[in-house]
Design a protein around this motif. Structure first.
Motif, PDB file in Angstrom:
ATOM      1  N   THR A 262     -16.317  -8.233  30.673  1.00  0.00           N
ATOM      2  CA  THR A 262     -15.074  -7.526  30.971  1.00  0.00           C
ATOM      3  C   THR A 262     -13.994  -7.913  29.974  1.00  0.00           C
TER       4      THR A 262
ATOM      5  N   ASN B 103      -9.463  -3.558  33.605  1.00  0.00           N
ATOM      6  CA  ASN B 103     -10.463  -4.006  32.647  1.00  0.00           C
ATOM      7  C   ASN B 103     -11.505  -2.935  32.380  1.00  0.00           C
TER       8      ASN B 103
ATOM      9  N   VAL C 151     -15.468  -2.665  31.830  1.00  0.00           N
ATOM     10  CA  VAL C 151     -16.646  -3.451  32.192  1.00  0.00           C
ATOM     11  C   VAL C 151     -17.863  -2.871  31.472  1.00  0.00           C
TER      12      VAL C 151
END
Length: 260
Positions: A23, A251, A253
């Motif tokens: 991430t 974030n 991922v």
């Protein structure tokens, strides 16, 4: 030797049947309670590595994350007055930052879908540190700082809890295979013990330092070029309060390997 081989074999097996994710993204730290009166929100970068546990624990993700953010970066011209009636005017640079390293865990409420809510927890270390750099005034008859750089640093064990949601990237792009990439949006409440940090929300004027505040003065030594006398002048205030942050993250991922 048998123990080492067994541990290595177990790690390989664990890796083979587990899903790892990387991430990286943006983190916003909003100070709360006493901290909110003294510092601005922090903005920075967050990165981490998590693993989805196998078998009956497949809803659990565990790993670690690291964050680096800044809550103040400014430059202020200050006037430093001295006892003999002289003064020196120069620039003072302030940079205040936060470093975090945590072990993290998530429990996915929904698994294997394009929209997956989760609850989360974390524990680790949070450090606040500030650099104060005083520029050379180039004043032949005035005073010069003896300590041009000043580092204030303090840290504490911290814990956090919260939740979020993972959105499969295939929701936004039909060309993306499901389960490969996600957008993760999360929020955590971070708490810790008392910590020292510089008050950058209300920077002081060296010529008129504040009185009657709860902060401790942070002084820097100056030396007079003519008389060689040493003086101390306040350039900031150091506050102490419990660590209280509301942390927001968004974030990207990336699944490094995927269970078949």
């Amino acid at each position: 030797m048998k123990y080492i081989y067994s541990l290595l074999f177990s790690s390989i097996c664990f890796s083979a049947f587990s899903q790892f994710s990387y991430t990286i993204g943006y983190a916003l730290g909003v100070p709360k309670e006493q901290m909110a009166a003294n510092i601005n929100p922090s903005h920075g970068l967050s990165t981490g590595l998590t693993v989805q546990l196998p078998g009956a624990l497949s809803r659990v993700q565990a790993g670690m994350d690291i964050g680096y953010s800044t809550y103040a970066s400014t430059r202020k011209e200050q006037t430093f007055n001295f006892g003999n009636g002289t003064s020196t005017r120069t620039w003072v640079n302030y940079s205040s930052n936060v470093f975090q390293a945590n072990l993290v865990s998530r429990i996915m409420i929904v698994k294997g879908k394009k929209i997956m809510p989760y609850i989360s927890g974390k524990a680790g270390y949070t450090s606040f540190f500030s650099n104060i750099f005083i520029e050379d005034p180039h004043d032949v008859d005035g005073c010069k700082p003896l300590d041009k750089k000043n580092l204030i640093k303090d840290g504490t064990f911290s814990t956090g809890y919260g939740g979020g949601i993972q959105l499969d990237w295939s929701l936004f792009s039909k060309r993306t295979e499901k389960g490969r990439r996600y957008i993760d949006i999360g929020v955590n409440k971070i708490s810790g013990r008392n910590i020292d940090y510089i008050n950058t929300k209300k920077l002081i004027d060296a010529a008129n330092p504040p009185v009657g505040t709860n902060g401790k003065p942070l002084n820097v030594k100056f030396i007079n070029a003519t008389t060689q006398q040493i003086h101390e002048h306040q350039v900031a205030e150091v506050y102490n309060s419990p660590l209280r942050l509301l942390e927001f993250k968004i974030n990207a991922v990336f699944c490094l390997n995927r269970n078949k």
